[in-house]
Design a protein around this motif. Sequence first.
Motif, PDB file in Angstrom:
ATOM      1  N   ASP A 176       0.818  -1.211   0.000  1.00  0.00           N
ATOM      2  CA  ASP A 176       0.000   0.000   0.000  1.00  0.00           C
ATOM      3  C   ASP A 176       0.851   1.260   0.000  1.00  0.00           C
ATOM      4  OD1 ASP A 176      -2.254  -1.563   0.024  1.00  0.00           O
ATOM      5  OD2 ASP A 176      -2.651  -1.326   2.172  1.00  0.00           O
ATOM      6  N   TYR A 177       1.965   1.224   0.724  1.00  0.00           N
ATOM      7  CA  TYR A 177       2.806   2.422   0.865  1.00  0.00           C
ATOM      8  C   TYR A 177       4.096   2.329   0.057  1.00  0.00           C
ATOM      9  CZ  TYR A 177      -0.356   4.155   4.399  1.00  0.00           C
ATOM     10  OH  TYR A 177      -1.471   4.630   5.034  1.00  0.00           O
ATOM     11  N   GLU A 178       4.154   1.355  -0.864  1.00  0.00           N
ATOM     12  CA  GLU A 178       5.289   1.215  -1.787  1.00  0.00           C
ATOM     13  C   GLU A 178       6.613   1.222  -1.028  1.00  0.00           C
ATOM     14  OE1 GLU A 178       4.751   4.372  -4.594  1.00  0.00           O
ATOM     15  OE2 GLU A 178       3.093   3.385  -5.605  1.00  0.00           O
ATOM     16  N   PHE A 179       6.666   0.365  -0.007  1.00  0.00           N
ATOM     17  CA  PHE A 179       7.859   0.277   0.832  1.00  0.00           C
ATOM     18  C   PHE A 179       8.880  -0.640   0.160  1.00  0.00           C
ATOM     19  CE2 PHE A 179      10.047  -1.892   4.469  1.00  0.00           C
ATOM     20  CZ  PHE A 179      10.813  -0.811   4.837  1.00  0.00           C
ATOM     21  N   GLY A 180       9.808  -0.019  -0.531  1.00  0.00           N
ATOM     22  CA  GLY A 180      10.846  -0.747  -1.247  1.00  0.00           C
ATOM     23  C   GLY A 180      11.568   0.202  -2.176  1.00  0.00           C
ATOM     24  N   PRO A 181      12.543  -0.311  -2.917  1.00  0.00           N
ATOM     25  CA  PRO A 181      13.287   0.575  -3.814  1.00  0.00           C
ATOM     26  C   PRO A 181      12.392   1.136  -4.907  1.00  0.00           C
ATOM     27  CG  PRO A 181      13.847  -1.746  -4.198  1.00  0.00           C
ATOM     28  CD  PRO A 181      12.995  -1.703  -2.967  1.00  0.00           C
ATOM     29  N   PRO A 182      12.665   2.371  -5.379  1.00  0.00           N
ATOM     30  CA  PRO A 182      13.766   3.241  -4.923  1.00  0.00           C
ATOM     31  C   PRO A 182      13.447   3.873  -3.572  1.00  0.00           C
ATOM     32  CG  PRO A 182      12.426   4.384  -6.551  1.00  0.00           C
ATOM     33  CD  PRO A 182      11.883   2.998  -6.478  1.00  0.00           C
ATOM     34  N   TYR A 183      14.459   3.896  -2.710  1.00  0.00           N
ATOM     35  CA  TYR A 183      14.285   4.464  -1.382  1.00  0.00           C
ATOM     36  C   TYR A 183      14.436   5.983  -1.433  1.00  0.00           C
ATOM     37  CZ  TYR A 183      14.641  -0.360   0.149  1.00  0.00           C
ATOM     38  OH  TYR A 183      14.417  -1.710   0.319  1.00  0.00           O
ATOM     39  N   PRO A 184      13.873   6.684  -0.463  1.00  0.00           N
ATOM     40  CA  PRO A 184      13.962   8.150  -0.473  1.00  0.00           C
ATOM     41  C   PRO A 184      15.377   8.618  -0.187  1.00  0.00           C
ATOM     42  CG  PRO A 184      13.039   7.416   1.605  1.00  0.00           C
ATOM     43  CD  PRO A 184      13.171   6.186   0.748  1.00  0.00           C
ATOM     44  N   SER A 185      15.588   9.909  -0.343  1.00  0.00           N
ATOM     45  CA  SER A 185      16.931  10.459  -0.125  1.00  0.00           C
ATOM     46  C   SER A 185      17.264  10.562   1.358  1.00  0.00           C
ATOM     47  CB  SER A 185      17.040  11.845  -0.766  1.00  0.00           C
ATOM     48  OG  SER A 185      16.142  12.750  -0.146  1.00  0.00           O
ATOM     49  N   GLY A 186      16.249  10.450   2.212  1.00  0.00           N
ATOM     50  CA  GLY A 186      16.474  10.631   3.640  1.00  0.00           C
ATOM     51  C   GLY A 186      16.608   9.323   4.395  1.00  0.00           C
ATOM     52  N   LEU A 187      17.111   9.443   5.607  1.00  0.00           N
ATOM     53  CA  LEU A 187      17.314   8.318   6.507  1.00  0.00           C
ATOM     54  C   LEU A 187      15.987   7.686   6.886  1.00  0.00           C
ATOM     55  CD1 LEU A 187      19.781   7.094   8.120  1.00  0.00           C
ATOM     56  CD2 LEU A 187      19.083   8.587   9.994  1.00  0.00           C
ATOM     57  N   ILE A 188      15.954   6.357   7.004  1.00  0.00           N
ATOM     58  CA  ILE A 188      14.749   5.646   7.428  1.00  0.00           C
ATOM     59  C   ILE A 188      15.031   4.991   8.771  1.00  0.00           C
ATOM     60  CG2 ILE A 188      13.030   3.908   6.823  1.00  0.00           C
ATOM     61  CD1 ILE A 188      13.906   4.188   3.921  1.00  0.00           C
ATOM     62  N   LEU A 189      14.036   5.021   9.650  1.00  0.00           N
ATOM     63  CA  LEU A 189      14.175   4.502  11.012  1.00  0.00           C
ATOM     64  C   LEU A 189      13.297   3.267  11.197  1.00  0.00           C
ATOM     65  CD1 LEU A 189      14.962   5.168  14.099  1.00  0.00           C
ATOM     66  CD2 LEU A 189      12.702   6.182  14.210  1.00  0.00           C
ATOM     67  N   PRO A 190      13.899   2.059  11.493  1.00  0.00           N
ATOM     68  CA  PRO A 190      15.318   1.701  11.401  1.00  0.00           C
ATOM     69  C   PRO A 190      15.719   1.572   9.930  1.00  0.00           C
ATOM     70  CG  PRO A 190      14.006  -0.217  11.940  1.00  0.00           C
ATOM     71  CD  PRO A 190      13.054   0.941  11.918  1.00  0.00           C
ATOM     72  N   ASP A 191      16.844   0.909   9.666  1.00  0.00           N
ATOM     73  CA  ASP A 191      17.328   0.848   8.293  1.00  0.00           C
ATOM     74  C   ASP A 191      16.311   0.155   7.391  1.00  0.00           C
ATOM     75  OD1 ASP A 191      19.450   1.060   6.229  1.00  0.00           O
ATOM     76  OD2 ASP A 191      19.328  -1.121   6.310  1.00  0.00           O
ATOM     77  N   GLY A 192      15.792   0.909   6.427  1.00  0.00           N
ATOM     78  CA  GLY A 192      14.721   0.415   5.574  1.00  0.00           C
ATOM     79  C   GLY A 192      15.071  -0.818   4.770  1.00  0.00           C
ATOM     80  N   PRO A 193      16.199  -0.852   4.046  1.00  0.00           N
ATOM     81  CA  PRO A 193      16.534  -2.047   3.274  1.00  0.00           C
ATOM     82  C   PRO A 193      16.666  -3.299   4.139  1.00  0.00           C
ATOM     83  CG  PRO A 193      17.803  -0.166   2.496  1.00  0.00           C
ATOM     84  CD  PRO A 193      17.106   0.286   3.733  1.00  0.00           C
ATOM     85  N   SER A 194      17.171  -3.150   5.365  1.00  0.00           N
ATOM     86  CA  SER A 194      17.270  -4.315   6.259  1.00  0.00           C
ATOM     87  C   SER A 194      15.892  -4.847   6.605  1.00  0.00           C
ATOM     88  CB  SER A 194      18.026  -3.940   7.538  1.00  0.00           C
ATOM     89  OG  SER A 194      19.361  -3.576   7.270  1.00  0.00           O
ATOM     90  N   VAL A 195      14.977  -3.951   6.923  1.00  0.00           N
ATOM     91  CA  VAL A 195      13.615  -4.381   7.265  1.00  0.00           C
ATOM     92  C   VAL A 195      12.924  -4.965   6.035  1.00  0.00           C
ATOM     93  CG1 VAL A 195      11.350  -3.594   8.063  1.00  0.00           C
ATOM     94  CG2 VAL A 195      13.419  -2.761   9.176  1.00  0.00           C
ATOM     95  N   ARG A 196      13.196  -4.386   4.858  1.00  0.00           N
ATOM     96  CA  ARG A 196      12.633  -4.941   3.631  1.00  0.00           C
ATOM     97  C   ARG A 196      13.103  -6.373   3.421  1.00  0.00           C
ATOM     98  NH1 ARG A 196       8.474  -4.789   0.042  1.00  0.00           N
ATOM     99  NH2 ARG A 196       9.162  -5.504  -2.000  1.00  0.00           N
ATOM    100  N   GLY A 197      14.383  -6.656   3.691  1.00  0.00           N
ATOM    101  CA  GLY A 197      14.905  -8.019   3.595  1.00  0.00           C
ATOM    102  C   GLY A 197      14.232  -8.943   4.590  1.00  0.00           C
ATOM    103  N   ARG A 198      13.987  -8.470   5.795  1.00  0.00           N
ATOM    104  CA  ARG A 198      13.299  -9.272   6.813  1.00  0.00           C
ATOM    105  C   ARG A 198      11.890  -9.635   6.350  1.00  0.00           C
ATOM    106  NH1 ARG A 198      13.698  -6.950  12.785  1.00  0.00           N
ATOM    107  NH2 ARG A 198      15.781  -7.854  12.526  1.00  0.00           N
ATOM    108  N   LEU A 199      11.208  -8.691   5.700  1.00  0.00           N
ATOM    109  CA  LEU A 199       9.864  -8.952   5.181  1.00  0.00           C
ATOM    110  C   LEU A 199       9.917 -10.022   4.089  1.00  0.00           C
ATOM    111  CD1 LEU A 199       6.827  -8.325   4.829  1.00  0.00           C
ATOM    112  CD2 LEU A 199       7.493  -6.420   3.335  1.00  0.00           C
TER     113      LEU A 199
END
Length: 882
Positions: A699-722
């Motif tokens: 729904d919120y397009e959580f994945g690449p391309p990632y935004p230019s700003g920092l994500i809390l916690p590390d977004g790509p790591s959480v994406r891998g966990r998903l």
Amino acid sequence: MGHELREREREMQAAQAAVDLVCGPSARGGLLIYSGAAGLGKTTLLNEVHGLAAPRATVLRARGSAVAAGAPFDVVRQLLRPALTGRPPGRTRELFGSWYGIAGPALGLAAPRGPHADPRGVNDGIDHVFTQLARGEGPLVVLIDDAHGADTESLDWLAAFAPQIEQAKLPLLVVLVYRPEEAADPGQVLRGLTLSASARPVGLVRLSPEAVTEMVRSTLGEDADDAFCTAVFDVTSGNPYETVELLAEARGVGLRPHGSSADRLEALGAAAHGSGLIPRITQLGPHAMHFAQAAAILDIDMTEDLVAKLATLNATETASCVKQLREARILGSGPDLEFFHPLIATAVYRSMSDAVRTAMHGTAATLLAQEGRGAAAVARHLIVVHPDGDPDLVRQLREAARHHLAVGAPDAARRCLKRALTEPPLPGDRAGVLFELGCATLLTSPGSSVAKLSEALSLDGLPDGLRIDAAHRLAQALAHNNQLEEAAEAAARAAAEAPPGTGRTRLEAAHFLYEMCQFTETDGPARARRLAERADGLPGDDNAERSLLVLRAFDAMLRGESAELVGDLCDRAVVDGRLAPGLGWTDTDWGMEIPLVLGATYAYIDRIDRAEALFDDALRTYEISGWSGWHLAFAHAFYGMAQHRKGRLAAAEEYLRESLRLADRLGRGLPLHWNTTCLLVDTLLARGKVAEAEQLAEDYEFGPPYPSGLILPDGPSVRGRLMLAKGQTAEAVEQLATAGRWLAERGRDNPIWGPWIQDLVPVIAADEPERAAELVATVRERAERFGTPTALAEALMCAAVVAGPEEAADLLDQAVDHLTGSLCRHTLARALVAHGEALLATGERDRALDRLRRGADLAADCSADALAARARGRAAEAGGTV
């Protein structure tokens, strides 16, 4: 049914059904929208709805006006005026509750509490008032005439409030009418309302020839012949208002309703509407024309006394004009002074020459100022006066802009300041006006703020303190516009030019903040060294130093430096354990970023109680202050993060979902959405709600391309966990490895912030044991360096994956020991379950069942349902119960 409502059965049936529904046993409200061209009977239809509802409901009514559209919250004020008039002050405050000081200023009931009110908070306060009225004094029927002329603030409020009527099952019906052809600026909002799920749109059409014939014969007599009736239809094209007015004119001059008189109808019709109205008024004499023009200029501020002053008429002349204009159906016959029909007001206003109109607006502004009506009422007229290089007009518009900002109407403030620039201001004042305009649009249009603040900084006229403030706001605007690299560069340039002192340090802090908040940096380690050199020795004597200390602590946490060092830096940045004065949640000089990253830093060094207290303070502060926009959304997100870290997963989910709900009201794709979505996905996975996490990410397009700003916690790591949870193992391995490379490039080695190793090792251990062992050594080294109980326990759990049964049980026993007494209860639950499973592998059944029992109970208490079920399942397999 009157003449004007012929062939309106469908429209009246819709009204009757809506009124019956809101006034019936179910008391269900909604939104009924009538649209149609001018003169099709919308106002008359609204009068009929009023008549239907008045015996059964409380009816509130307002009218939009293009002339008055510059007055923020005007329509809302009109609606609430009768509901509040005569109500004792105590009852009014009771109706508003805690929202009185927030929404009261926008409605003219209270003085503003500060220089800036959050528009979203003001709207929420107005929502509360209408909700209370509907539930306490309802059913409530709200009628809005000529919505195409309503002010922006009232329309924006209605657009946000309308969906809540059905969702909250309020006994509140909103009926509005508008002309689509005149809905220029508000058109998008009105179209959105019409297309909303809760709306019932009804379009009005012109009358048929048969209906016009019936109107002719009922007005002029049954002997009206067909040729005459056809001619009436040809002149009016079935427009109800024009037909009624034409027939009134025909009756007034004694016209016989026969075909032989048809050639006179066109001239009579021209006098009855549009430009023909003006000669008709002119025939009443110059005084009547001046009075009508003055009334059209004043519009919502129209009183007999003010109109007379603007038209320069004495009492006798005024009384005569009112009498004449009412008899001529130019003014209405009711107790209030108003035009007979909105079309007449529009025609009179547009008939004036540009010079006359603007001159009268200028005089009206002076009269209203003398009457003490306030800067906002005066500005509505000043904004349309011809530019003339008048410094006093610029001053008044700037004053009005400050008032608009203080009551939560930044768009109105922007209009005033843009008009002030065209006056133009004196050369020495132009930079100040540009600065104020840039600040006014900071949250609503950061791109516009960038342009205005940049221009202000390019000019002379800003004193040093204001110049530093402008540079800081420019960096903020660039960051809000997703231009973090440019924000960091702008702050660095301004810092280099600023004289030594607090101002320069403030800009240095902004530079470091926007550099470290970038998803990727050209040289993160070098920037980290510069920040450490600048901040490590600071005692934290002022807010500039405290800000640098907070940023240094946050960066050190991300980099996985000693948690003891990080905690010391944080503690030097607070005063007696609290945020220093001037660095609070609503202080605009520094913004909310400093306390936010301070709380996040405390959370990730396992001092979660401090983080929770900070974010709880943020929630209470924003709610009390009425800051219901992205500030409150961020507060919910970070409080949810603290609850996640504490193992209160159900509470974390609740706060994070509320953060998303608040964020969704502001648009989509904001940095806030990325952070909250990342946290919520992680929380749902911890609870075992994989399908919900997957849907949320989609729904919120959580994945690449990632935004230019920092994500809390590390977004790509959480994406891998998903991906792992979804069974996409190969894709997850690639995603987690990529996350590790990105974090390494930035020097961000915190194993809790970026948990990619802990998720990757179990997947590759069987097929790539050497790589897994190297990663385990890396995470253990990083955990030892960071030194928090959570980091050490996570590293030990990771090491246990590649160890033999006996060693694994010992490592997991150590992990449990590290976490015993820790606030990170979900991590402890995971360690207990893992230790119980390892003990089963070594044959220590009784001890294993004890660990599994404790882990299941703690996991259930944390709402980690999947973990609890896993523990109970393993215990059952071993012949025990949990």
